[in-house]
Design an enzyme around this catalytic site. Structure first.
Site, PDB file in Angstrom:
ATOM      1  N   GLN A   1       2.962  10.010   1.384  1.00  0.00           N
ATOM      2  CA  GLN A   1       4.319   9.451   1.411  1.00  0.00           C
ATOM      3  C   GLN A   1       5.179   9.903   0.249  1.00  0.00           C
ATOM      4  O   GLN A   1       6.404   9.813   0.301  1.00  0.00           O
ATOM      5  CB  GLN A   1       4.254   7.914   1.418  1.00  0.00           C
ATOM      6  CG  GLN A   1       3.670   7.351   2.702  1.00  0.00           C
ATOM      7  CD  GLN A   1       3.536   5.842   2.622  1.00  0.00           C
ATOM      8  OE1 GLN A   1       2.556   5.333   2.105  1.00  0.00           O
ATOM      9  NE2 GLN A   1       4.521   5.120   3.123  1.00  0.00           N
TER      10      GLN A   1
ATOM     11  N   HIS B   1      -4.010   1.521   7.841  1.00  0.00           N
ATOM     12  CA  HIS B   1      -2.636   2.045   7.887  1.00  0.00           C
ATOM     13  C   HIS B   1      -2.468   3.208   6.897  1.00  0.00           C
ATOM     14  O   HIS B   1      -1.957   4.274   7.252  1.00  0.00           O
ATOM     15  CB  HIS B   1      -1.659   0.896   7.569  1.00  0.00           C
ATOM     16  CG  HIS B   1      -0.226   1.298   7.471  1.00  0.00           C
ATOM     17  ND1 HIS B   1       0.741   0.850   8.345  1.00  0.00           N
ATOM     18  CD2 HIS B   1       0.427   2.102   6.578  1.00  0.00           C
ATOM     19  CE1 HIS B   1       1.912   1.380   8.001  1.00  0.00           C
ATOM     20  NE2 HIS B   1       1.748   2.139   6.933  1.00  0.00           N
ATOM     21  N   GLU B   2      -2.936   2.992   5.663  1.00  0.00           N
ATOM     22  CA  GLU B   2      -2.776   4.036   4.636  1.00  0.00           C
ATOM     23  C   GLU B   2      -3.644   5.260   4.939  1.00  0.00           C
ATOM     24  O   GLU B   2      -3.238   6.398   4.684  1.00  0.00           O
ATOM     25  CB  GLU B   2      -3.102   3.494   3.236  1.00  0.00           C
ATOM     26  CG  GLU B   2      -2.253   2.315   2.766  1.00  0.00           C
ATOM     27  CD  GLU B   2      -0.762   2.508   2.925  1.00  0.00           C
ATOM     28  OE1 GLU B   2      -0.282   3.657   2.874  1.00  0.00           O
ATOM     29  OE2 GLU B   2      -0.069   1.494   3.120  1.00  0.00           O
TER      30      GLU B   2
ATOM     31  N   HIS C   1      -1.926   7.623   7.177  1.00  0.00           N
ATOM     32  CA  HIS C   1      -0.959   8.495   6.493  1.00  0.00           C
ATOM     33  C   HIS C   1      -1.621   9.793   6.032  1.00  0.00           C
ATOM     34  O   HIS C   1      -1.025  10.864   6.100  1.00  0.00           O
ATOM     35  CB  HIS C   1      -0.383   7.794   5.253  1.00  0.00           C
ATOM     36  CG  HIS C   1       0.763   6.867   5.550  1.00  0.00           C
ATOM     37  ND1 HIS C   1       1.935   7.285   6.129  1.00  0.00           N
ATOM     38  CD2 HIS C   1       0.917   5.535   5.325  1.00  0.00           C
ATOM     39  CE1 HIS C   1       2.768   6.247   6.257  1.00  0.00           C
ATOM     40  NE2 HIS C   1       2.167   5.170   5.773  1.00  0.00           N
TER      41      HIS C   1
ATOM     42  N   GLY D   1       0.831  -1.199   0.000  1.00  0.00           N
ATOM     43  CA  GLY D   1       0.000   0.000   0.000  1.00  0.00           C
ATOM     44  C   GLY D   1       0.862   1.244   0.000  1.00  0.00           C
ATOM     45  O   GLY D   1       2.024   1.204   0.405  1.00  0.00           O
TER      46      GLY D   1
ATOM     47  N   CYS E   1       6.258  -0.231   7.095  1.00  0.00           N
ATOM     48  CA  CYS E   1       5.845   0.932   6.321  1.00  0.00           C
ATOM     49  C   CYS E   1       7.007   1.354   5.429  1.00  0.00           C
ATOM     50  O   CYS E   1       8.152   1.363   5.878  1.00  0.00           O
ATOM     51  CB  CYS E   1       5.483   2.070   7.280  1.00  0.00           C
ATOM     52  SG  CYS E   1       5.031   3.594   6.460  1.00  0.00           S
ATOM     53  N   LEU E   2       6.700   1.703   4.187  1.00  0.00           N
ATOM     54  CA  LEU E   2       7.755   2.130   3.262  1.00  0.00           C
ATOM     55  C   LEU E   2       8.435   3.412   3.756  1.00  0.00           C
ATOM     56  O   LEU E   2       9.559   3.698   3.376  1.00  0.00           O
ATOM     57  CB  LEU E   2       7.181   2.339   1.855  1.00  0.00           C
ATOM     58  CG  LEU E   2       6.641   1.075   1.165  1.00  0.00           C
ATOM     59  CD1 LEU E   2       5.966   1.444  -0.145  1.00  0.00           C
ATOM     60  CD2 LEU E   2       7.741   0.055   0.941  1.00  0.00           C
TER      61      LEU E   2
HETATM   62 NI    NI Z   1       2.963   3.255   5.668  1.00  0.00          NI
END
Ligand code: NI
Length: 171
Positions: free
Chosen positions: A51, A133-134, A137, A46, A91-92
């Site tokens: 981000q 989660h997304e 963000h 995701g 998480c990226l």
């Molecule tokens: Ni993330």
């Protein structure tokens, strides 16, 4: 299509609250396809627009095993949630760190697709966790915010050190 740079914790731009998408045009479609490509390139399940330093309520996901079922949620709203489950998240924007986080087990989401068409989605398991989660963000929130201040600080110190070694520009 292009691969975009993913901001990393503790970059302050990750704390920006995203705005609603009000116009659905070619730019929206380009943003979505660039985000999907960036997500695949980074081996993520995701990605939120926040981000990549675009502060619009857009997220892309693909929780399929074959990585061939990408989709996006624009202006997502959780209209129902129940249950609780804990699972390991990464998480990226927080590369290399994985922690157990509690989320709702089941959610019902209302969102727009890239053409501006509204739809509803029932999600359980990984998909449910991933959407929550997304969506965090988009509010400027990261999974490390659920950890103890000590743990969060430890992750921050390690990432800042890595960023310095790599000569990465953060804000
Ligand atoms: Ni993330």
């Amino acid at each position: 299509m292009s691969i975009l740079t993913i901001l990393e914790f503790p970059d302050k731009r990750l704390r920006t609250k995203a705005k609603e998408v009000t116009v659905f045009d070619d730019k929206t479609k380009i943003l979505v396809s660039d985000m999907i490509e960036t997500m695949y390139e980074s081996k993520g399940v995701g990605l939120a627009a926040t981000q990549i330093d675009v502060h619009q309520r857009v997220i892309v996901l693909d929780v399929s095993e074959e990585k061939n079922e990408p989709f996006c949620l624009i202006n997502p709203v959780i209209i129902q949630k129940d249950g609780e489950e804990e699972s390991e998240e990464g998480c990226l924007s927080v590369p290399g760190f994985f922690e157990n986080i509690k989320r709702a087990e089941h959610i019902k989401v209302k969102a727009f697709d890239k053409d501006g068409k509204v739809f509803e989605l029932d999600a359980k398991g990984l998909l449910s966790i991933c959407i929550q989660h997304e969506m965090d963000h988009l509010l400027g929130k990261l999974f490390v915010d659920y950890l103890s201040p000590l743990k969060r600080q430890r992750i921050k110190t390690k990432l800042v050190k890595i960023h310095k070694q790599e000569g990465k520009q953060t804000k």
